[in-house]
Motif scaffolding. Sequence first.
Motif, PDB file in Angstrom:
ATOM      1  N   GLN A  33      15.261 -15.862  40.301  1.00 41.63           N
ATOM      2  CA  GLN A  33      16.100 -16.795  41.077  1.00 41.63           C
ATOM      3  C   GLN A  33      17.566 -16.628  40.690  1.00 41.63           C
ATOM      4  N   ARG A  34      17.823 -16.475  39.382  1.00 41.37           N
ATOM      5  CA  ARG A  34      19.210 -16.328  38.902  1.00 41.37           C
ATOM      6  C   ARG A  34      19.841 -15.068  39.490  1.00 41.37           C
ATOM      7  N   ILE A  35      19.059 -13.976  39.500  1.00 43.42           N
ATOM      8  CA  ILE A  35      19.585 -12.728  40.049  1.00 43.42           C
ATOM      9  C   ILE A  35      19.886 -12.879  41.544  1.00 43.42           C
ATOM     10  N   LYS A  40      24.239 -13.299  45.865  1.00 48.80           N
ATOM     11  CA  LYS A  40      25.054 -14.054  46.837  1.00 48.80           C
ATOM     12  C   LYS A  40      26.488 -14.163  46.329  1.00 48.80           C
ATOM     13  N   VAL A  41      26.652 -14.378  45.019  1.00 51.62           N
ATOM     14  CA  VAL A  41      28.005 -14.448  44.441  1.00 51.62           C
ATOM     15  C   VAL A  41      28.716 -13.103  44.626  1.00 51.62           C
ATOM     16  N   ALA A  42      27.960 -12.007  44.516  1.00 50.47           N
ATOM     17  CA  ALA A  42      28.558 -10.667  44.679  1.00 50.47           C
ATOM     18  C   ALA A  42      29.152 -10.522  46.079  1.00 50.47           C
ATOM     19  N   TYR A  44      30.157 -12.940  48.033  1.00 48.95           N
ATOM     20  CA  TYR A  44      31.346 -13.822  48.090  1.00 48.95           C
ATOM     21  C   TYR A  44      32.545 -13.124  47.447  1.00 48.95           C
ATOM     22  N   LYS A  45      32.292 -12.515  46.286  1.00 48.32           N
ATOM     23  CA  LYS A  45      33.385 -11.835  45.566  1.00 48.32           C
ATOM     24  C   LYS A  45      33.940 -10.673  46.383  1.00 48.32           C
ATOM     25  N   LYS A  46      33.043  -9.965  47.063  1.00 47.61           N
ATOM     26  CA  LYS A  46      33.486  -8.831  47.871  1.00 47.61           C
ATOM     27  C   LYS A  46      34.397  -9.318  49.003  1.00 47.61           C
ATOM     28  N   ASN A  51      37.294 -10.071  41.174  1.00 45.46           N
ATOM     29  CA  ASN A  51      36.679  -9.210  40.159  1.00 45.46           C
ATOM     30  C   ASN A  51      35.259  -9.679  39.863  1.00 45.46           C
ATOM     31  N   ILE A  52      34.408  -8.709  39.547  1.00 47.85           N
ATOM     32  CA  ILE A  52      33.042  -9.068  39.153  1.00 47.85           C
ATOM     33  C   ILE A  52      33.085  -9.864  37.852  1.00 47.85           C
ATOM     34  N   LEU A  53      33.855  -9.388  36.899  1.00 49.80           N
ATOM     35  CA  LEU A  53      33.941 -10.095  35.617  1.00 49.80           C
ATOM     36  C   LEU A  53      34.802 -11.348  35.759  1.00 49.80           C
ATOM     37  N   GLN A  54      34.218 -12.490  35.424  1.00 48.74           N
ATOM     38  CA  GLN A  54      34.945 -13.765  35.425  1.00 48.74           C
ATOM     39  C   GLN A  54      34.817 -14.345  34.004  1.00 48.74           C
ATOM     40  N   GLY A  55      35.736 -13.936  33.155  1.00 44.49           N
ATOM     41  CA  GLY A  55      35.656 -14.267  31.731  1.00 44.49           C
ATOM     42  C   GLY A  55      35.620 -15.760  31.429  1.00 44.49           C
ATOM     43  N   LYS A  56      36.461 -16.521  32.140  1.00 37.08           N
ATOM     44  CA  LYS A  56      36.523 -17.967  31.874  1.00 37.08           C
ATOM     45  C   LYS A  56      35.180 -18.629  32.229  1.00 37.08           C
ATOM     46  N   ARG A  57      34.626 -18.198  33.344  1.00 32.55           N
ATOM     47  CA  ARG A  57      33.323 -18.737  33.777  1.00 32.55           C
ATOM     48  C   ARG A  57      32.230 -18.383  32.743  1.00 32.55           C
ATOM     49  N   GLU A  58      32.310 -17.163  32.202  1.00 32.39           N
ATOM     50  CA  GLU A  58      31.308 -16.762  31.206  1.00 32.39           C
ATOM     51  C   GLU A  58      31.370 -17.664  29.970  1.00 32.39           C
ATOM     52  N   GLU A  59      32.611 -18.013  29.576  1.00 35.48           N
ATOM     53  CA  GLU A  59      32.748 -18.924  28.428  1.00 35.48           C
ATOM     54  C   GLU A  59      32.102 -20.271  28.725  1.00 35.48           C
ATOM     55  N   LEU A  85      21.942 -12.046  30.079  1.00 32.33           N
ATOM     56  CA  LEU A  85      21.727 -12.437  31.479  1.00 32.33           C
ATOM     57  C   LEU A  85      22.971 -12.154  32.325  1.00 32.33           C
ATOM     58  N   MET A  86      24.141 -12.469  31.760  1.00 36.09           N
ATOM     59  CA  MET A  86      25.375 -12.253  32.537  1.00 36.09           C
ATOM     60  C   MET A  86      25.676 -10.762  32.664  1.00 36.09           C
ATOM     61  N   ASN A  87      25.353  -9.975  31.654  1.00 33.05           N
ATOM     62  CA  ASN A  87      25.542  -8.520  31.775  1.00 33.05           C
ATOM     63  C   ASN A  87      24.648  -7.953  32.874  1.00 33.05           C
ATOM     64  N   ILE A  88      23.413  -8.464  32.944  1.00 31.27           N
ATOM     65  CA  ILE A  88      22.503  -8.018  34.007  1.00 31.27           C
ATOM     66  C   ILE A  88      23.056  -8.431  35.373  1.00 31.27           C
ATOM     67  N   SER A  89      23.555  -9.676  35.474  1.00 28.88           N
ATOM     68  CA  SER A  89      24.172 -10.138  36.734  1.00 28.88           C
ATOM     69  C   SER A  89      25.271  -9.176  37.179  1.00 28.88           C
ATOM     70  N   LYS A  90      26.135  -8.813  36.220  1.00 30.07           N
ATOM     71  CA  LYS A  90      27.275  -7.950  36.565  1.00 30.07           C
ATOM     72  C   LYS A  90      26.800  -6.568  37.005  1.00 30.07           C
ATOM     73  N   VAL A  92      23.896  -5.893  38.478  1.00 30.06           N
ATOM     74  CA  VAL A  92      23.334  -6.070  39.821  1.00 30.06           C
ATOM     75  C   VAL A  92      24.477  -6.225  40.830  1.00 30.06           C
ATOM     76  N   GLN A  93      25.487  -7.010  40.475  1.00 29.69           N
ATOM     77  CA  GLN A  93      26.612  -7.229  41.392  1.00 29.69           C
ATOM     78  C   GLN A  93      27.334  -5.917  41.683  1.00 29.69           C
ATOM     79  N   LYS A  94      27.530  -5.099  40.649  1.00 28.99           N
ATOM     80  CA  LYS A  94      28.203  -3.794  40.857  1.00 28.99           C
ATOM     81  C   LYS A  94      27.385  -2.943  41.810  1.00 28.99           C
TER      82      LYS A  94
HETATM   83  O1  LIG Z   1      30.107 -17.038  38.290  1.00 24.22           O
HETATM   84  C1  LIG Z   1      30.242 -15.862  38.643  1.00 24.22           C
HETATM   85  O2  LIG Z   1      31.319 -15.400  39.058  1.00 24.22           O
HETATM   86  C2  LIG Z   1      29.099 -14.948  38.577  1.00 24.22           C
HETATM   87  O3  LIG Z   1      29.147 -13.863  39.103  1.00 24.22           O
HETATM   88  C3  LIG Z   1      27.900 -15.316  37.765  1.00 24.22           C
HETATM   89  C4  LIG Z   1      28.012 -14.803  36.324  1.00 24.22           C
HETATM   90  C5  LIG Z   1      26.660 -15.232  35.652  1.00 24.22           C
HETATM   91  O4  LIG Z   1      25.760 -14.418  35.606  1.00 24.22           O
HETATM   92  O5  LIG Z   1      26.570 -16.395  35.237  1.00 24.22           O
HETATM   93  C6  LIG Z   1      28.148 -13.326  36.315  1.00 24.22           C
HETATM   94  C7  LIG Z   1      29.325 -12.690  36.103  1.00 24.22           C
HETATM   95  C8  LIG Z   1      30.567 -13.395  35.799  1.00 24.22           C
HETATM   96  O6  LIG Z   1      31.363 -12.712  34.890  1.00 24.22           O
HETATM   97  C9  LIG Z   1      30.337 -14.801  35.441  1.00 24.22           C
HETATM   98  C10 LIG Z   1      29.153 -15.429  35.638  1.00 24.22           C
END
Ligand SMILES: O=C(O)C(=O)C[C@]1(C(=O)O)C=C[C@@H](O)C=C1
Length: 98
Positions: A33-35, A40-42, A44-46, A51-59, A85-90, A92-94
């Motif tokens: 489900q998380r993937i 869907k977030v990927a 939206y980002k496109k 950027n795929i990496l959202q450092g503040k959100r990861e924190e 989990l977030m590395n896997i998300s990134k 998949v998003q890439k």
């Molecule tokens: O929130 C986002 O922007 C996401 O793409 C989700 C997610 C996550 O897996 O939680 C993945 C990559 C981002 O760097 C931050 C968080």
Amino acid sequence: MCNPNKINIETSLDKYREEIDLIDSQIINLFEQRIEVAVKVAEYKKENKMNILQGKREEEVIKKALSELKNMEYSEYAKELMNLLMNISKEVQKDKIK
Ligand SMILES: O=C(O)C(=O)C[C@]1(C(=O)O)C=C[C@@H](O)C=C1
């Protein structure tokens, strides 16, 4: 003659393994489900040229996950899990938006 203690040990090991199997099946379902949401977030980002990496959100994700922990002894492991989990998300998003 069989040793009744050994039977007990095996029975409780089997029970623990059944518990682990149940938990694993929940984890795998939630993981999928998380993937699916990350995909869907990927999209939206496109569309929004983000950027795929959202450092503040990861924190925030890590902080929130750690606040859910009951036993802080596991905090380093929980952090490791969330980072994985977030590395896997990134990854998949890439793959999805390349
Ligand atoms: O929130 C986002 O922007 C996401 O793409 C989700 C997610 C996550 O897996 O939680 C993945 C990559 C981002 O760097 C931050 C968080």
